[in-house]
Design a protein around this motif. Sequence first.
Motif, short mmCIF file in Angstrom:
data_model
loop_
_atom_site.label_atom_id
_atom_site.label_comp_id
_atom_site.label_asym_id
_atom_site.label_seq_id
_atom_site.Cartn_x
_atom_site.Cartn_y
_atom_site.Cartn_z
N TYR A 247 0.87 -1.18 0.00
CA TYR A 247 0.00 0.00 0.00
C TYR A 247 0.89 1.22 0.00
N GLU A 248 0.57 2.14 -0.86
CA GLU A 248 1.33 3.38 -0.85
C GLU A 248 0.45 4.48 -0.31
N VAL A 249 0.93 5.08 0.74
CA VAL A 249 0.13 6.11 1.39
C VAL A 249 0.96 7.39 1.37
N LYS A 250 0.31 8.48 1.05
CA LYS A 250 1.01 9.76 1.11
C LYS A 250 0.45 10.55 2.28
N MET A 251 1.35 11.16 3.01
CA MET A 251 0.90 11.86 4.20
C MET A 251 1.79 13.07 4.42
N TYR A 252 1.19 14.16 4.82
CA TYR A 252 1.99 15.35 5.12
C TYR A 252 2.72 15.18 6.43
N ILE A 302 -3.66 1.81 11.26
CA ILE A 302 -2.33 2.31 11.63
C ILE A 302 -2.46 3.81 11.80
N ARG A 303 -2.06 4.28 12.96
CA ARG A 303 -2.19 5.71 13.24
C ARG A 303 -0.85 6.30 13.63
N VAL A 304 -0.75 7.61 13.47
CA VAL A 304 0.47 8.33 13.83
C VAL A 304 0.58 8.37 15.35
N ASN A 305 1.77 8.14 15.83
CA ASN A 305 1.96 8.09 17.28
C ASN A 305 3.06 9.04 17.74
N ASP A 306 3.75 9.66 16.77
CA ASP A 306 4.88 10.49 17.16
C ASP A 306 5.08 11.52 16.04
N ALA A 307 5.92 12.49 16.31
CA ALA A 307 6.13 13.54 15.31
C ALA A 307 6.69 12.93 14.03
N ILE A 308 6.09 13.31 12.93
CA ILE A 308 6.55 12.83 11.63
C ILE A 308 7.24 14.01 10.97
N ASP A 309 8.50 13.83 10.67
CA ASP A 309 9.26 14.94 10.10
C ASP A 309 9.84 14.51 8.77
N PHE A 310 9.43 15.23 7.75
CA PHE A 310 9.92 14.94 6.40
C PHE A 310 11.44 14.98 6.35
N GLU A 311 11.98 15.93 7.10
CA GLU A 311 13.43 16.12 7.03
C GLU A 311 14.17 14.98 7.72
N GLU A 312 13.45 14.22 8.58
CA GLU A 312 14.08 13.09 9.25
C GLU A 312 14.05 11.87 8.35
N SER A 313 12.90 11.65 7.76
CA SER A 313 12.79 10.52 6.84
C SER A 313 11.64 10.82 5.90
N THR A 314 11.86 10.50 4.64
CA THR A 314 10.82 10.84 3.67
C THR A 314 9.88 9.67 3.43
N THR A 315 10.32 8.46 3.78
CA THR A 315 9.40 7.32 3.62
C THR A 315 9.57 6.39 4.81
N TYR A 316 8.50 5.68 5.10
CA TYR A 316 8.54 4.63 6.11
C TYR A 316 7.97 3.39 5.47
N VAL A 337 3.85 1.45 2.53
CA VAL A 337 4.92 2.42 2.29
C VAL A 337 4.31 3.80 2.49
N VAL A 338 4.76 4.44 3.55
CA VAL A 338 4.21 5.77 3.85
C VAL A 338 5.18 6.79 3.29
N GLU A 339 4.68 7.51 2.33
CA GLU A 339 5.53 8.56 1.76
C GLU A 339 5.16 9.86 2.45
N ILE A 340 6.16 10.50 3.04
CA ILE A 340 5.90 11.74 3.77
C ILE A 340 6.03 12.89 2.81
N LEU A 341 5.01 13.74 2.78
CA LEU A 341 5.04 14.90 1.90
C LEU A 341 5.60 16.08 2.68
N ASP A 342 6.35 16.84 1.97
CA ASP A 342 7.02 17.98 2.61
C ASP A 342 6.03 19.10 2.87
N GLU A 343 6.21 19.72 3.99
CA GLU A 343 5.50 20.97 4.25
C GLU A 343 6.56 22.02 4.44
#
Length: 840
Positions: A247-252, A302-316, A337-343
Amino acid sequence: MLVYRPSGPRAWRLLLMILFVAAWKAGSGQVHYSVPEEAKHGTFVGRIAQDLGLELAELVPRLFRVASKGQGDLLEVNLQNGILFVNSRIDREELCGRSAECSIHLEVIVDRPLQVFHVEVEVKDINDNPPVFSVSVQKLSIPESRLLDSRFPLEGASDADVGENAVLTYRLSPNEFFILDIINKKDKGKFPVLVLGKMLDREENPQLQLLLTATDGGKPEYTGSVTLLILVLDANDNAPMCDRSVYEVKMYENSANQTLVIWLNASDADEGINKEMIYSFSALVPSSIRWKFLMNEKTGEIRVNDAIDFEESTTYEIHVDVTDKGNPPMVGHCTVVVEILDENDNSPEVVITSLALPVQEDAQVGTVIALIRVSDHDSGANGQVACSLTPHVPFKLVSTFKNYYSLVVDSALDRESVSDYTLVVTARDGGSPSLWATASVSVEVADVNDNAPAFAQPEYTVFVRENNPPGCHIFTVSARDADARENARVSYSLVERRVGERALSSYVSVHAESGKVYALQPLDHEELELLQFQVSARDAGVPPLGSNVTLQVFVLDENDNAPALLPLPGAGGGAGAVSELVWRSVGAGHVVAKVRAVDADSGYNAWLSYELQPAAGGARSPFRVALYTGEISTTRSLDEADSPRQRLLVLVKDHGEPALTATATVLLSLVESGQAPKASSRALAGAAGAEAALVDVNVYLIVAICAVSSLLVLTLLLYTALRCSAPPTGGACAPGKPTLVCSSAVGSWSYSQQRRQRVCSGEGAPKTDLMAFSPSVPPGSSSGDSGEQRDIFRNDCTLLTIQAQGVALYLVEIVLSWVGLIGQERLVQKKRLHHAERYC
Ligand SMILES: *[C@@H]1O[C@H](CO)[C@@H](O)[C@H](O)[C@H]1NC(C)=O
Ligand SMILES: *[C@@H]1O[C@H](CO)[C@@H](O)[C@H](O)[C@H]1NC(C)=O
């Protein structure tokens, strides 16, 4: 129809006997027929009478009758034609059951003589019974896990017919899983068996419905069928499955806690407990990801449990295991595959890495003074940084490489106009809204010796009274240098030249630092009226720059010379004493002598007046002296009473302050008419000649003065007109660009030389007085600092006009005074109005 029915012992005896006979008869020839069962009523079976050898006619008389053992009247004989026919329905199965042979035994009895015949009628089977199954639906439960070739016996069908008609063959409806096998059991016929030909799959076919058909061998054949209902029992043979493996998920980035990332919906094809699933992170998932995300093991969210920072990692990459509760459990896998979108959550950074400061003001265009690096942790447009610089500065940013800039000089710098700049570099990213950062650079401009010392005016006019004390400070020059420090440290020096026989430096000196100009020795107006020289100013830069200023030092006259008497031409007595002969006959107003004197000074100091000193005795003298010409003339006719020797004391006085005087003694000898002493007449003639020459000179002078004056008036009027018609542009007489007006040195007739003089309106109250001056009088000078000439004047046209008129009037007065029409006193009054500035 005859039917024998045995009854009682007698009958049995009879029957035995008949049997015996029949057996005998039969031995001789027994009749045998066959008839199919279920034949219709009246169906022909056989010509029984004929076959038994009986005449048709004797049948009735001989009581022909047919008896069958217990089988009723299935068959009947027509007594008319002796034909055996089917009387009622014959069912072989009823008659003989399942025995293979079935026949009806007929006993044909005729009397007279009693004869018994045995007739066998065989009942032939016809296929009138279909195969029959005991139930219409047979249910079977088969686990899907059963192996191939597993056998499942079935209940077979039965057929009431016999022989071929009861031989059953089985058929199974077409299907992919089972094939039919037939087991032949001795005496018990065939039994159908289901054999598994292909693995069952409950998930695919939870139940199967087959039709088993049995067919007998009759002609026509009969069939019977049974429905086989096969229930496939579940086995935990299916692992839970996600509908996609990845699964490919995009998330800010910066998504809030508990934000749903994905809701996994795995499915398990099994049933019951076999399809109950538990979601979990796979063992492959590193703990860093386990912290960031939370897995609901029941629902698969699956839910977010901690700060998600694009600059730390762009995908999980989250590997998920889905386990069912079967035994043994089965596990399905999928990956999210969670793709983090940049803000745009990172501001750009500006780093000024190297500075070449301060920058020299003569730096070339393009000189690099700083390197600037910008960066932005965001990506894409959010990380694209554009750099800009404070506008309107002589610097610019030059992009050297992506995100690297040079701060370079863009146009000429001038420390004297702007000595330092505060530059602000702004970096702005391309996000929306965009973020920005600034860094400021203070750029100091270093001095270069590019400015020469400058004097306020190219030329200064200084007035110094003569006879100044030695070392007198006469002026201060001052040059300004726009540069800084050493480059602005000005030192002054004299530009040496020769003044006549002597060096300039013997007259004046300049103090190197203060710029004070000193007169080293007393100056003498009579020797030197104008001392013109240059003072040079140099700064201390390397190389030094310099400039010159011209000083015009006018030495002002002082009344330091007394009038000096000139001897009369041809007259004896030397200076200071004049002897003249006078005719007694001369009338009033006759010029008898003239005192001549000169004054080495100039201006008023040289303007002489003559006065007659009163005689010692108090007697009225018949002579008078013309105030300005020194001519001695008679006041009345001379008479006898006048002493023949007259001694006149003439006081010659200049107009200096204080005035200096000289006294001339004139001795007049009165002679009678007729006496004409040669010497005297010669003297007189000489005097008259001198007189005529003097008159000539005066006429020329008057003509010259008139011409010059009218020229001056004309010039003044023209100038005034021009000034008044043109709009005033600043101070007309502002320092630096004074307007020069020519004026004749009419204030003193000792001055034959024309001098340039400034004529301007003075500051303060307008003066309606004349403003044309002799060079010995500074115009409108206020008491300045030790002789420094201040000529700051205001343009005032009206005033100028008035003054022009005043000058004109004054000139006219002078001219008129020359011709003696106006009293001399007014001139004296005018002269008093002027005060020479005192220097030193
Ligand atoms: C799972 O099911 C829920 C509820 O029906 C649905 O909202 C969600 O989108 C599904 N997830 C996926 C990945 O299809
Ligand atoms: C100043 O005058 C001197 C002597 O005349 C000359 O050599 C020098 O070049 C002058 N300097 C300037 C700046 O004009």
